[in-house]
Write a protein that holds these residues in place. Structure first.
Motif, mmCIF file in Angstrom:
data_model
loop_
_atom_site.group_PDB
_atom_site.id
_atom_site.type_symbol
_atom_site.label_atom_id
_atom_site.label_comp_id
_atom_site.label_asym_id
_atom_site.label_seq_id
_atom_site.Cartn_x
_atom_site.Cartn_y
_atom_site.Cartn_z
ATOM 1 N N LYS A 1 2.596 13.999 -3.591
ATOM 2 C CA LYS A 1 1.715 13.266 -2.682
ATOM 3 C C LYS A 1 0.258 13.608 -2.970
ATOM 4 C CE LYS A 1 5.135 11.512 -0.239
ATOM 5 N NZ LYS A 1 5.415 10.049 -0.198
ATOM 6 N N ASP B 1 -1.780 8.816 0.403
ATOM 7 C CA ASP B 1 -0.330 8.619 0.479
ATOM 8 C C ASP B 1 0.169 8.882 1.905
ATOM 9 O OD1 ASP B 1 -0.203 8.026 -2.200
ATOM 10 O OD2 ASP B 1 0.229 10.100 -2.806
ATOM 11 N N GLU C 1 -1.013 9.603 7.174
ATOM 12 C CA GLU C 1 -1.657 9.504 5.865
ATOM 13 C C GLU C 1 -2.309 10.828 5.475
ATOM 14 O OE1 GLU C 1 -5.538 7.280 3.839
ATOM 15 O OE2 GLU C 1 -4.654 6.478 5.689
#
Length: 822
Positions: free
Chosen positions: A147, A151, A162
Motif C-alpha cells: 500500500k 490507496d 485512505e
C-alpha cells in the motif's frame, strides 16, 4: 632561528619509510577514534530521538486504571490557563484484510487521535501529508501490505480508510519487516479519533489525553492535577524521555570507548618510538646547534614544530577517513541492535572536535620525555659519543616488576573495572614474559633459522625496551578483542538462561479488558495449558534520581513470597523492615536512582506520590532490568490499580507453545493487545548480538594491523641503528637472504610473544569475568574459536608483512655504505 614547514618536513622525512609508517599509525589512530565516537554519539542521539518522537512536545498525560475513560472527564484540563495544546488518543486492536492463514499476522494496533495538526505527536514523514486526516502507516507496513499514499486499506469488521501518509519507523508507529515477524508483533497505524470510535462503538471514549503547558513543568502543577483527579480512576504523569527501559547499550558504549582509547594509545606509542629514536640519532646535530648559540628552548621548539606538522597532517587525513568508517560502522551497529529500519543522521561535530583535539595533542603527550631529553643534550658528550648507551637501571626494573605484581593482583579482584589493571600489570611485567619466550623459542630459532635465528635472539635483547613495549601493545589489543568477542559469543546463551529463569511461564498475554474468572476458565481449557497466573503491570511510573532528573519505569506485581517469584530473582535483600510498602528494584534502575538498598524511594503513581521501602534488588529479563516489583496487595491499597490486564500461561512443554499461541488468538482475537511467547523473547534477545560478533572480529584485525605497523616501525628503527653492524656481518659472509631471515625472525619473536601473551591474558580476563558476581549470570567461560583463529592467523600474517619491509631495507644496503655509516 627559522621555524618553517620546509625545514620541519625535511627533518621528518629524513627517514622516509619510518616517517610513512608513523604517519599511517597516526592516521589510523585518529580514524578509529573518530569512527568509534561517531558511532557512540550517533547511537545516543538515535535513542534520545526515538523517545522524543514518542513524547512529542507533551508535558503531561492523563490515563486510567481501567484502560478507557470518557473524554468529558478531562474537559477541566482545557480550561486551565497554563495549558497550551492537548490531544486525545484511543488505542484499539484490529485486523487488516490480508491473505493469511495465521490471524496473528493480520493483527494491527490502531491509534485514533483527536487532531492531526499539532506538535504533541511527532512522526518522521517519508511521503504524504501527516496533517491530513486519514490512515498513517509506516514504511514496513506499506511494503508488507503493498500500500501507498492514496490507496484504500480495509480493516476487518470495522471499515476502510485512505492512506494519507507513510512515515519512517519510530517509537510512536512501528511495524515488523516480514510476514513472519508480524506473527509476534503488531503493525501500528494511526487514524482519526472519531473514525476509530465509530468503528469500535466507543463514542466519547479515549485511552489517554496528553497536553503541553506554558513555561517549565513545575511540581506545583503536577500536585494540582493530582489533587483534581484524586479519588477517580484517572491519574496524571509527567511525560518523561527515558529510553533505558527499552535499551541497555551501556556495554556497547564501553566497547566504543575501549577501542577508541586503545587505538590512540597504540598510535601514541608508535609516535613515541619514532621520535625518541630520531632524537637519539640527532644528538650530535643538536650539540652542533647549541655550540652555534641555540638554547635548550630553541631546540625544543624546533622539535615541537616538527611534531605539530606531523599531527596536523595525521589529523587532516584521519578525520575524513574516520567519518567514512563511522558511517559504515553505524550502519552495521543499527542493523544489529534495531528491530526496525530507523532513519538517522550521523552525529559528527562533537566526535570530529574531540578526535581533532586528541589527534593534535597526543603526539605532544607521547614525546614529552624525548623533547625534554633533546633540550638537555650535552655538547661535549654528544660530540664525543660514538655509540648509544643503553644502561639498564636495576632499581627501576625491580620497582616496575613490584608495581606490575600489585596491579595484577588488584586486577583479579571481583570488580567490573579492576580487571583493567590486569593490562597495566601486563605492560609492567612484560619484560619477564619476553625473556621467558626468548628462552623457550631459542632452541626452535636455532633449529629453523640456524645462525640467523641466534642473531635474531641477540638483536631482540639488544633493543629490549623498545621491542617489549611494541609486543605489549599487540598483546593488549589481542586480549581485549578476545574478551569482547567471548562476551558477545557467550551472552546469547546467558541471555537464554536468564530469560528462562525470570520470564515467568511460557507465554505472556496482555488484554484490553481485565482478566476475569470466566476468561481464565476459557484459557485453562485450551489444549496444552497447564496453569495461568494473572498479574498487573503499571507503565510509565515516574520518579526522580538523587540528582533531580525525571525517570520512568514499570511496576509489576507478584504473588506470594518474593523468593519464589517467577518474574525475578533476588540479588540482594535487607533484613530491615521499613515503615512503607516494600518494593524490589531492578539493579539498573537502582543504579540510575543513585539510592541504596534499605532506603525509601518516592514514586508518582496512579494514586499520587507514594513512598516505598527498597527491600531488595533483583535481576530480571523484563525491561532489561529497568523495572520494579511489588506484592499483589499493594496494587489496590497503595497504587489505585484494582485490575490485572496481564496473564502468565504455563504450557505442558516448550513444543506446545506454538499450538497454544494459535488457539489463544482464535479464542480472544478481538481483545488481545499483545502475546509474547518465551521463545520469541529469547530470539529477540539473541538477535541484537548476532551481527556484533562479526563486527568485533573485524575490529580485532584492525587493532592487530595497527599493532603490526608498530612492529614494522620498531624493526626499521632497530635496523637503522645497527647499519654498521649489519655491514660488518655482510662483509664477513652474511648473505642478503640471511639478513632478511634475521630481521623477519626478530619480528616474529615480537609478534608471536604478543599473540601468545595476549591470548593468555584474554583467556584470564574471560575466566575472571565469567566467574565474577556480576558476570556469572550472563557470561560463561568460553574462548571464541573464530576470534582466536583470527588473532593467531592475523597476528602472524601482519607480523610477517610488517617484518618484510625492514628486512628488505636492511638486505639492500650496500656493504661499503653500511660499514661507513655514521
Amino acid at each position: 632561528m627559522r621555524f618553517s614547514f620546509l625545514v620541519s618536513w625535511r627533518n621528518l622525512t629524513q627517514h622516509k619509510t619510518r616517517f610513512f609508517l608513523t604517519l599511517i599509525a597516526m592516521i589510523l589512530g585518529v580514524t578509529v577514534m573518530t569512527s568509534m565516537l561517531i558511532a557512540k554519539e550517533t547511537t545516543i542521539k538515535i535513542m534520545d530521538e526515538q523517545e522524543q518522537l514518542y513524547a512529542g512536545d507533551a508535558d503531561y498525560w492523563i490515563k486510567s486504571n481501567q484502560r478507557f475513560f470518557s473524554e468529558s472527564e478531562v474537559e477541566w484540563v482545557t480550561d486551565r490557563e497554563e495549558v497550551e495544546k492537548g490531544v486525545a488518543a484511543l488505542l484499539k486492536q484490529g485486523f487488516i484484510n490480508v491473505e493469511t492463514e495465521n490471524i496473528a499476522q493480520a493483527s494491527v494496533r490502531i491509534t485514533g487521535v483527536s487532531s492531526y495538526d499539532h506538535e504533541l505527536i511527532e512522526l518522521p514523514v517519508k511521503e504524504g501529508d501527516v496533517t491530513k486526516e486519514g490512515l498513517i502507516i509506516t514504511e514496513n507496513a506499506a511494503a508488507l501490505w503493498g500500500k501507498g499514499v492514496g490507496d484504500i486499506v480495509t480493516f476487518k469488521d470495522m471499515g476502510q480508510v485512505e492512506v494519507t501518509a507513510v512515515v519512517y519507523e519510530g517509537a510512536m508507529l512501528n511495524s515488523p519487516k516480514t510476514l513472519e515477524g508480524s506473527t509476534f508483533r503488531d503493525a501500528r497505524v494511526m487514524v482519526p479519533l472519531d473514525t476509530l470510535q465509530e468503528w469500535t462503538g466507543m463514542e466519547g471514549q479515549i485511552s489517554n489525553y496528553r497536553f503541553s503547558v506554558k513555561g517549565e513543568k513545575q511540581t506545583e502543577l503536577l500536585e494540582a492535577y493530582q489533587a483534581n483527579l484524586e479519588g477517580s480512576q484517572l491519574f496524571v504523569q509527567p511525560v518523561v524521555v527515558d529510553s533505558q527501559q527499552n535499551n541497555d547499550v551501556a556495554g556497547l558504549y564501553f566497547m566504543f570507548d575501549i577501542i577508541a582509547i586503545l587505538s590512540i594509545f597504540i598510535s601514541a606509542f608508535i609516535v613515541f618510538n619514532m621520535l625518541y629514536t630520531t632524537i637519539v640519532e640527532r644528538r650530535k646535530e643538536f650539540a652542533v646547534m647549541k655550540s652555534l648559540g641555540y638554547t635548550n628552548g630553541s631546540i625544543r621548539r624546533l622539535i615541537a614544530y616538527e611534531i605539530g606538522v606531523l599531527a596536523v597532517i595525521g589529523s587532516i587525513l584521519g578525520l575524513p577517513l574516520g567519518v567514512w568508517l563511522g558511517s559504515f560502522l553505524q550502519e552495521m551497529f543499527m542493523s544489529a541492535i534495531a528491530t526496525q529500519t530507523i532513519t538517522y543522521e550521523l552525529e559528527l561535530i562533537k566526535p570530529i572536535i574531540i578526535s581533532g583535539m586528541v589527534g593534535l595533542a597526543f603526539p605532544y603527550l607521547a614525546v614529552i620525555f624525548p623533547i625534554y631529553q633533546a633540550g638537555k643534550t650535552s655538547v661535549i658528550e654528544a660530540l664525543s659519543e660514538s655509540t648509544i648507551n643503553r644502561h639498564k637501571n636495576g632499581k627501576g626494573s625491580l620497582i616496575r616488576i613490584l608495581v606490575g605484581v600489585i596491579c595484577t593482583g588488584i586486577g583479579m579482584i571481583d570488580n567490573t573495572w579492576t580487571f583493567l589493571l590486569l593490562f597495566v600489570g601486563l605492560v609492567l611485567l612484560y619484560p619477564i614474559w619476553m625473556k621467558l619466550f626468548q628462552w623457550l623459542l631459542q632452541p626452535l630459532y636455532k633449529l629453523f633459522f640456524r645462525y640467523a635465528g641466534e642473531q635474531a635472539i641477540r638483536s631482540v635483547k639488544q633493543f629490549e625496551n623498545r621491542n617489549v613495549n611494541t609486543s605489549a601493545m599487540l598483546a593488549i589489543g589481542v586480549s581485549l578483542a578476545l574478551f569482547m568477542s567471548a562476551a558477545l559469543e557467550s551472552l546469547p546463551e546467558g541471555i537464554e538462561d536468564d530469560i528462562h529463569a525470570t520470564f515467568g511461564g511460557d507465554i505472556h498475554v496482555e488484554k484490553e479488558s481485565p482478566w476475569i474468572d470466566a476468561d481464565l476458565e476459557k484459557v485453562n481449557k485450551i489444549e496444552g495449558v497447564s496453569d495461568t497466573i494473572p498479574y498487573a503491570e503499571i507503565p510509565n511510573i515516574t520518579w526522580q534520581t538523587k540528582t533531580g532528573e525525571l525517570r520512568e519505569f514499570s511496576i509489576i506485581s507478584y504473588t506470594g513470597e518474593p523468593q519464589n517469584a517467577e518474574l525475578f530473582a533476588i540479588s540482594q535483600i535487607t533484613e530491615e523492615q521499613g515503615e512503607h510498602p516494600a518494593i524490589f528494584v531492578g539493579e539498573r534502575a537502582l543504579t540510575e536512582w543513585g539510592g541504596e538498598l534499605g532506603k525509601d524511594i518516592t514514586l508518582n503513581t496512579p494514586s499520587g506520590p507514594v513512598t516505598f521501602f527498597v527491600k531488595g534488588t533483583v535481576q530480571t529479563s523484563h525491561y532489561m532490568n529497568y523495572v520494579a516489583f511489588v506484592e499483589d496487595s499493594v496494587l489496590t491499597t497503595n497504587l489505585n490499580w484494582p485490575e490485572k490486564f496481564h496473564l502468565i500461561i504455563d504450557t505442558s512443554d516448550e513444543e506446545t507453545i506454538p499450538l497454544v499461541f494459535t488457539q489463544f488468538w482464535r479464542s480472544f482475537e478481538d481483545s488481545i493487545v499483545n502475546v509474547n511467547p518465551i521463545t520469541v523473547s529469547i530470539e529477540q534477545g539473541k538477535q541484537a548480538l548476532t551481527g556484533m560478533q562479526e563486527l568485533m572480529q573485524g575490529l580485532l584485525l584492525l587493532i592487530i594491523a595497527l599493532s603490526a605497523i608498530g612492529i614494522s616501525n620498531t624493526l626499521l628503527m632497530n635496523t637503522m641503528e645497527r647499519i654498521k653492524e649489519l655491514g660488518t656481518m655482510r662483509a664477513l659472509g652474511f648473505t642478503r637472504a640471511q639478513v632478511k631471515v634475521m630481521i623477519m625472525a626478530e619480528g616474529l619473536m615480537i609478534g608471536i610473544t604478543g599473540i601468545i601473551i595476549g591470548t593468555l591474558y584474554g583467556v584470564l580476563v574471560i575466566y575472571l569475568n565469567a566467574h565474577s558476581a556480576q558476570g556469572q549470570a550472563l557470561l560463561s567461560f568460553t574462548v571464541p574459536g573464530m576470534s582466536l583463529f583470527l588473532a593467531i592467523a592475523g597476528g602472524l600474517l601482519f607480523t610477517l608483512l610488517a617484518s618484510w619491509f625492514p628486512s628488505r631495507t636492511a638486505s639492500h644496503i650496500p656493504v661499503k655504505e653500511a660499514i661507513n655509516y655514521e
